[in-house]
Scaffold this motif. Structure first.
Motif, PDB file in Angstrom:
ATOM      1  N   UNK A 233       0.837  -1.198   0.000  1.00  0.00           N
ATOM      2  CA  UNK A 233       0.000   0.000   0.000  1.00  0.00           C
ATOM      3  C   UNK A 233       0.872   1.250   0.000  1.00  0.00           C
ATOM      4  N   UNK A 234       0.465   2.244  -0.800  1.00  0.00           N
ATOM      5  CA  UNK A 234       1.209   3.494  -0.881  1.00  0.00           C
ATOM      6  C   UNK A 234       1.218   4.214   0.466  1.00  0.00           C
ATOM      7  N   UNK A 235       2.314   4.932   0.750  1.00  0.00           N
ATOM      8  CA  UNK A 235       2.387   5.711   1.993  1.00  0.00           C
ATOM      9  C   UNK A 235       1.939   7.152   1.766  1.00  0.00           C
ATOM     10  N   UNK A 236       1.465   7.456   0.561  1.00  0.00           N
ATOM     11  CA  UNK A 236       0.976   8.794   0.263  1.00  0.00           C
ATOM     12  C   UNK A 236       1.028   9.077  -1.225  1.00  0.00           C
ATOM     13  N   UNK A 237       0.107   9.961  -1.667  1.00  0.00           N
ATOM     14  CA  UNK A 237       0.065  10.323  -3.077  1.00  0.00           C
ATOM     15  C   UNK A 237       0.566  11.752  -3.251  1.00  0.00           C
ATOM     16  N   UNK A 238       1.565  11.933  -4.129  1.00  0.00           N
ATOM     17  CA  UNK A 238       2.199  13.239  -4.318  1.00  0.00           C
ATOM     18  C   UNK A 238       2.014  13.707  -5.755  1.00  0.00           C
ATOM     19  N   UNK A 239       1.639  14.970  -5.904  1.00  0.00           N
ATOM     20  CA  UNK A 239       1.526  15.594  -7.213  1.00  0.00           C
ATOM     21  C   UNK A 239       2.749  16.481  -7.443  1.00  0.00           C
ATOM     22  N   UNK A 240       3.491  16.228  -8.522  1.00  0.00           N
ATOM     23  CA  UNK A 240       4.661  17.034  -8.890  1.00  0.00           C
ATOM     24  C   UNK A 240       4.268  17.949 -10.046  1.00  0.00           C
ATOM     25  N   UNK A 241       4.357  19.262  -9.819  1.00  0.00           N
ATOM     26  CA  UNK A 241       4.006  20.241 -10.855  1.00  0.00           C
ATOM     27  C   UNK A 241       5.270  21.013 -11.230  1.00  0.00           C
ATOM     28  N   UNK A 242       5.796  20.742 -12.430  1.00  0.00           N
ATOM     29  CA  UNK A 242       7.037  21.385 -12.891  1.00  0.00           C
ATOM     30  C   UNK A 242       7.076  21.322 -14.414  1.00  0.00           C
ATOM     31  N   UNK A 243       7.515  22.413 -15.051  1.00  0.00           N
ATOM     32  CA  UNK A 243       7.528  22.427 -16.518  1.00  0.00           C
ATOM     33  C   UNK A 243       8.709  21.666 -17.110  1.00  0.00           C
ATOM     34  N   UNK A 244       9.701  21.290 -16.290  1.00  0.00           N
ATOM     35  CA  UNK A 244      10.875  20.561 -16.779  1.00  0.00           C
ATOM     36  C   UNK A 244      10.637  19.055 -16.637  1.00  0.00           C
ATOM     37  N   UNK A 245      10.567  18.368 -17.772  1.00  0.00           N
ATOM     38  CA  UNK A 245      10.251  16.942 -17.761  1.00  0.00           C
ATOM     39  C   UNK A 245      11.325  16.126 -17.042  1.00  0.00           C
ATOM     40  N   UNK A 246      12.589  16.582 -17.114  1.00  0.00           N
ATOM     41  CA  UNK A 246      13.657  15.845 -16.434  1.00  0.00           C
ATOM     42  C   UNK A 246      13.425  15.839 -14.923  1.00  0.00           C
ATOM     43  N   UNK A 247      12.995  16.994 -14.393  1.00  0.00           N
ATOM     44  CA  UNK A 247      12.744  17.082 -12.949  1.00  0.00           C
ATOM     45  C   UNK A 247      11.537  16.238 -12.573  1.00  0.00           C
ATOM     46  N   UNK A 248      10.485  16.293 -13.372  1.00  0.00           N
ATOM     47  CA  UNK A 248       9.289  15.495 -13.080  1.00  0.00           C
ATOM     48  C   UNK A 248       9.628  14.003 -13.048  1.00  0.00           C
TER      49      UNK A 248
END
Length: 461
Positions: A1-16
């Motif tokens: 089971x996941x320990x949490x759901x995180x949304x990553x918002x960034x315009x750089x695909x490498x960072x995402x």
């Protein structure tokens, strides 16, 4: 089971991609968005537990998106701002708008993981503090040292280790919510929310649907109880109160772990454990056509029953001590002691309102009473045995008939009848002939009434 759901918002695909891979390795589930438009779409599909938000993005920047969420009251989770060109002013503005913290690029992955952990822990503690404010006592505690309570706690811990749905039955006031919280607190889901439907009308169709499943209107999202419970436990406080439409919608949502918000067009995914409670006989409700059979079988995978307090009276003394100390420690009420006579009287009380009645009685005596000691006469007055204007000498011969106004009408009537018949039995020294004469009841009906109220024909007190 996941320990949490995180949304990553960034315009750089490498960072995402880098953050998605790193966070997945740590046990999180991750959604990604390249700009504000994709971020809005992502939170519409699934409510995140934490958001990593870049400040500088094409189109709408991170600060203005944060401001939008803040003004629309959609910041239901911590937000960590990310920037390679941050200023003190930007960090101050982000904090004012509700951001949990700020991290500079290039990102230190160790620092980021620590910030995420602190953000999720801060949210969890806030939820627990809110629960403690709503519940004056420890919401995870099942008080009692009897063999029955010891066995019940052991059963609850065993159930907690599995993810099966649980149906808790029992009379009003027995502690069904406390048992549900205990199971959640000892389960792998304990770091996620425990959401109680107790304050929500579970009938009324549209209102119940909006409360449970949330709504979408003019681009504004209102997260419902089911979505708020994502990853954790949804506690249905009284399953039998749900109308047929709500039952049908709920069974569909829980079977598929997806649902639509009211007014929404995209399915929402959830991972929720269900614990339901009922004061009614749900099998009989199914037979009467008032409760869906398929929902009943889903809810009752693991049935647990809480016995009324009168069936384990040996727990009354420890409950009295617990609530006396808790009311003093948390509510600031005076610390008072019960005499032996008062404790014996309370141990022999029928407790039609169960643990809730006991807790309310303790609070009433601490608020209205005076002095360091609570004696037998004060207990009798608090129970309604003795009218407040009757002095102690008159009280010695008073007939002990109580009426707890906190009870539902049917339970209050049963308790009055029980105490009335016990008092009459005592006055006629157990003679059924005399009891039938005093009560004006035919003997067959009288025996039937005594049996239904749990009174033995030779009971005198």
């Amino acid at each position: 089971m996941s320990i949490g759901h995180i949304l990553v918002v960034d315009d750089e695909i490498e960072i995402r991609d880098l953050l998605a891979e790193l966070l997945a390795d740590e046990g999180y589930t991750v959604s990604s968005a390249a700009d504000a438009i994709e971020a809005r779409a992502s939170i519409a599909v699934r409510r995140p537990d934490l958001i990593l938000l870049d400040i500088w993005m094409p189109g709408q920047d991170g600060i203005s998106l944060l401001r939008e969420w803040h003004e629309h009251h959609q910041l239901g989770c911590p937000v960590i701002m990310m920037s390679g060109h941050g200023t003190v002013e930007t960090a101050v503005e982000a904090t004012r708008l509700g951001a949990f913290d700020f991290i500079e690029k290039p990102i230190s992955l160790d620092k980021l993981l620590l910030l995420i952990e602190h953000g999720l822990e801060n949210t969890r503690l806030s939820r627990e503090n809110e629960q403690l404010r709503r519940n004056s006592s420890d919401p995870f505690e099942l008080v009692g040292d009897s063999e029955y309570m010891t066995t019940l706690r052991a059963q609850a811990k065993k159930v907690a280790g599995h993810d099966a749905w649980v149906l808790i039955s029992g009379e009003p006031g027995t502690g069904k919510q406390a048992l549900a919280r205990f199971i959640h607190h000892h389960s792998p889901r304990r770091h996620f929310p425990f959401i109680d439907t107790g304050g929500v009308a579970m009938s009324g169709r549209q209102n119940a649907a909006a409360e449970l499943f949330g709504s979408e209107l003019d681009g504004k999202i209102r997260y419902g109880l089911l979505e708020q419970a994502n990853g954790g436990t949804l506690f249905i406080a009284e399953a039998a109160d749900m109308d047929e439409q709500t039952q049908m919608q709920l069974i569909s949502a829980l079977e598929n772990q997806t649902f639509f918000r009211v007014g929404g067009t995209e399915p929402v995914q959830v991972d929720v454990r269900v614990i339901a409670a009922t004061r009614k006989d749900l099998e009989d409700e199914v037979r009467q056509g008032r409760f869906r059979e398929d929902l009943f079988y889903h809810l009752s995978v693991v049935p647990l029953h809480i016995e009324p307090l009168r069936n384990h009276p040996e727990d009354v003394p420890i409950l009295l001590t617990y609530y006396l100390e808790t009311a003093h420690r948390i509510e600031g009420l005076p610390l008072r002691e019960l005499t032996i006579g008062a404790r014996n009287l309370l141990k022999g009380h029928y407790w039609p309102g169960n643990v809730r009645e006991l807790k309310n009685l303790v609070q009433r005596m601490l608020i209205l009473g005076a002095g360091d000691v609570i004696d037998e006469q004060e207990v009798q007055r608090a129970l309604g045995f003795i009218p407040a204007h009757v002095d102690t000498e008159q009280a010695q011969g008073a007939t002990l008939i109580s009426l707890n106004l906190d009870l539902p009408l049917r339970d209050a009537r049963d308790e009055f009848e029980r105490r009335y018949l016990l008092a009459q039995l005592k006055s006629c020294e157990g003679s059924m002939t005399e009891l039938a004469r005093l009560t004006g009841m035919e003997r067959t009906n009288l025996y039937r009434k005594l049996k239904s109220l749990g009174i033995s024909a030779n009971e005198r007190s």
